[in-house]
Design an enzyme around this catalytic site. Structure first.
Site, mmCIF file in Angstrom:
data_model
loop_
_atom_site.group_PDB
_atom_site.id
_atom_site.type_symbol
_atom_site.label_atom_id
_atom_site.label_comp_id
_atom_site.label_asym_id
_atom_site.label_seq_id
_atom_site.Cartn_x
_atom_site.Cartn_y
_atom_site.Cartn_z
ATOM 1 N N ASP A 183 0.940 -0.979 0.109
ATOM 2 C CA ASP A 183 -0.153 -0.030 0.082
ATOM 3 C C ASP A 183 0.898 1.094 -0.084
ATOM 4 O OD1 ASP A 183 -2.304 1.600 0.386
ATOM 5 O OD2 ASP A 183 -3.192 0.175 1.421
ATOM 6 N N ASP A 285 -2.776 4.898 -2.349
ATOM 7 C CA ASP A 285 -3.917 5.505 -1.574
ATOM 8 C C ASP A 285 -4.402 6.799 -2.223
ATOM 9 O OD1 ASP A 285 -5.368 5.302 0.946
ATOM 10 O OD2 ASP A 285 -4.486 7.046 1.554
ATOM 11 N N GLU A 343 -6.113 4.085 -5.834
ATOM 12 C CA GLU A 343 -7.566 4.285 -5.129
ATOM 13 C C GLU A 343 -8.004 5.489 -5.368
ATOM 14 O OE1 GLU A 343 -9.742 4.518 -0.618
ATOM 15 O OE2 GLU A 343 -7.900 5.642 -1.444
ATOM 16 N N HIS A 414 -11.216 -2.397 3.521
ATOM 17 C CA HIS A 414 -10.937 -2.104 5.033
ATOM 18 C C HIS A 414 -11.680 -0.787 5.374
ATOM 19 C CE1 HIS A 414 -8.093 0.154 2.827
ATOM 20 N NE2 HIS A 414 -7.995 1.038 3.677
ATOM 21 N N ASP A 415 -12.267 -0.082 4.369
ATOM 22 C CA ASP A 415 -13.074 1.079 4.745
ATOM 23 C C ASP A 415 -14.434 1.087 4.702
ATOM 24 O OD1 ASP A 415 -10.771 2.558 4.912
ATOM 25 O OD2 ASP A 415 -10.582 2.978 2.796
#
Ligand code: ISL
Ligand code: CA
Length: 617
Positions: A183, A285, A343, A414-415
């Site tokens: 990430d 990200d 993302e 995970h969000d």
């Protein structure tokens, strides 16, 4: 090809035909829950923007039109038709498993998942059949946002282990033929990163321009009206320095100034360091937020109230985004043949085509999030997600994204709360919904990203109080709602609907000490695990399920029947997306039933609620 510059003389239709205008309008309609039929209606589409501005008057305000036109006019390119052949690469054929290390597997009993835990479960992952892992951040961090606030990009978070654990993990993955995707959080760093500390201490020095630092104007007023995704203003004031610093996320996640070439150099150097270690790619990200409009102007109030955040039109598809992505790709990813998935919240299909078109050399794929809520809803709404919307969304992308682009297939991460719970909280349907989601994810066109625990049949966690939640985003929201005088009951309902914590409960491996946060453990549904195994193996065994043509056979209400075809092999996937039973697809002569939610010998002419079947010829 070049995009035409637009002005207020142009018609709504022309704005809608422009790729960026199209995506921006769709986003607004989606947010407001208005059908796109409204905009394509000739009475509306023939209206000139200046007329609309006059008609809408104060409701939209002239700033709204300026913002729209600015956004549209900074993009000079249009997507290509994408009709060429598909290029074959490993990441299109991979099944990727997302690990949230903090809650994956804890080996030393401190309650925090660790790298040794991932190493110990590599056999499990290999048996499951996944051939790549993406790990949420494992770098040194004060954990204000669970590692998405990086203090040192070249150090491993102490709770997770050491660099030698990491090296071992990388080696063992590669030995198993599994790729490792890290990430990359480079829109911001932790305020504890030495660059930020240096910047604060010496604003005129080398690092002063690494971030967005602004001198106070003497009135202790924020430099602009932008708001943070984690509630409140996007500016933090450092009294002793009389400086403001920009943070789109928490007060400890400071936005980097990508317009400074030294920032880009440092980041590229760091990325290369990891690539030289042998990592195979990165999930980037909020990568579409890295370029901000020069001068950081105020966000338009109308857009702010529609979207819930002020300022986004100045950075979600910023002026130098393409330039910066091309630079990172050319100087780091390309020489290493590394993979990238961005993302990209808020970005629509046309923008995604411009970010991922293979000839453009920017990103390989993006995560587009408009599939995660049905129109008119936000994550915090307590509502049932209608899979008919997913069908419409995913079909549109699969048919129109283009052969030069490739989709990511995911339902949660995970969000987000678990999709199975969003579709229905009624326990009688849970298992069928989970199977249905697995079938679609592993037979649609794109790269599946399985989120840890989905394959165990995990669902949302029934938190009893907001005090059980540690997440910075949820805590910000709770404080904001309390400030607005909402009742505790209402706040809990909101939190239960949308909190990221649902996805962050430690996985319920059997090997934990019996007393370890027992209350939070859900049973593992091994039937679901076995189904994932079966479907992953099937997908990996046949390119028809990867590169095969996609065709819709039935998309009437609650039905989603489609075919995947390649070189004479055809799969038919027959799904019921709703709670009522539906007629099964009948044109399956010559096909073998190879998978069914119900036992194969019990299948009838009707699909049970949320049932899925798979045929092959
Ligand atoms: O805040 C949002 C709008 O409600 C989200 O869409 C947000 O932009 C998105 O979730 C960004 O997420 C990523 O960056 C965050 C981090 O907290 C998340 O965990 C990460 O996935 C900041 O680094
Ligand atoms: Ca641990």
């Amino acid at each position: 090809m070049d995009a035409k510059k637009l002005t207020r003389q142009n018609k709504i239709a022309e704005l809608y035909n422009n790729p960026i205008g199209h995506d921006a309008i769709e986003k607004v309609l989606l947010q407001l829950g208005i059908s796109e039929k409204w905009i394509t209606n000739p009475i509306v589409s023939n209206v000139r923007l200046k007329t609309l501005e006059r008609l809408a008057g104060k409701k939209l305000g002239s700033g709204f039109f300026d913002a729209m036109l600015n956004l549209v006019n900074i993009e000079s390119d249009v997507p290509t038709d994408g009709k060429g052949p598909i290029t074959e690469t490993w990441w299109k054929e991979a099944v990727i498993y997302q690990i949230y290390p903090r809650s994956f597997y804890d080996t030393n009993g401190d309650g925090i998942g660790d790298l040794r835990g991932i190493i110990e479960k590599l056999d499990y992952l290999q048996e499951l059949g996944v051939n790549a892992i993406w790990m949420s951040p494992i770098y040194d961090s004060p954990n204000d946002d669970n590692g998405y606030d990086i203090r040192d990009y070249q150090k491993i978070m102490q709770e997770f282990g050491s660099m030698s654990d990491f090296d071992e993990l990388l080696l063992k993955c590669h030995e198993r033929g599994m790729k490792v995707i890290m990430d990359l959080v480079i829109n911001h760093t932790s305020d504890e990163h030495e660059w930020f500390q240096n910047a604060l201490n010496e604003p005129e020095g080398e690092f002063g321009d690494f971030y967005f630092l602004r001198k106070d104007d003497g009135k202790e007023k924020e430099p602009n009206n932008w708001t943070s995704f984690f509630s409140g203003s996007a500016w933090n004031y450092y009294q002793e320095k009389d400086l403001w610093a920009l943070h789109l996320f928490s007060k400890k996640q400071m936005d980097l100034n990508w317009d400074n070439p030294k920032v880009r150099d440092k980041l590229i150097e760091m990325i290369n360091w990891w690539l030289e270690k042998g990592v195979d790619g990165f999930r980037m990200d909020v990568i579409n937020y890295i370029s901000k409009t020069e001068g950081l102007p105020d966000g338009d109030e109308t857009i702010a109230s529609m979207m819930g955040y002020a300022g986004i039109e100045h950075y979600y598809y910023g002026p130098n985004l393409h330039k910066y992505l091309k630079e990172v790709r050319a100087k780091a990813f390309e020489p290493h043949g590394a993979f990238s998935v961005g993302e990209t919240p808020g970005v629509g299909m046309k923008m995604s085509q411009l970010l991922t078109g293979e000839e453009r050399k920017e990103l390989d794929m993006v995560f587009s999030f408009d599939q995660l809520e049905t129109p008119g809803h936000v994550r915090w709404d307590d509502y049932e997600y209608d899979l008919n919307y997913y069908k419409k969304y995913i079909t549109d992308w699969m048919l129109h994204y283009g052969n030069n682009c490739w989709m990511s297939l995911f339902y949660n991460n995970h969000d987000n709360p678990r999709m199975a719970s969003k579709v229905s909280m009624d326990k009688q349907y849970t298992e069928s919904i989970q199977i249905l989601l697995a079938v679609m994810q592993l037979t649609l066109k794109g790269t599946p990203f399985i989120f840890q625990g989905d394959e165990m049949g995990l669902v949302n966690y029934p938190f009893k109080s907001v005090d059980e939640i540690t997440d910075v985003e949820t805590k910000g929201l709770v404080a904001e709602l309390r400030g607005k005088g909402k009742s505790e009951e209402e706040i809990l309902r909101t939190v239960l609907a949308g909190t990221r914590e649902h996805a962050r409960i430690l996985l319920p491996w059997n090997a934990y000490p019996a007393d370890f946060r027992q209350e939070m453990r859900q049973p593992i549904n091994t039937k679901i695990t076995n189904i994932y195994k079966e479907l992953i193996a099937l997908r990996r065994s046949d390119k028809a399920l990867i590169y095969g043509d996609f065709q819709v056979l039935d998309d009437t209400k609650d039905k989603f029947t489609y075919a995947r075809t390649l070189n004479g092999t055809t799969y038919i996937v027959d799904c019921n997306l709703g709670k009522d039973s539906r007629k099964a697809y009948t044109q399956t002569e010559g096909f073998a039933l190879i998978f069914a939610t119900e036992a194969k010998e019990n299948v009838s002419s009707k699909l049970a609620p949320y049932e899925a079947r798979l045929y092959k010829r």
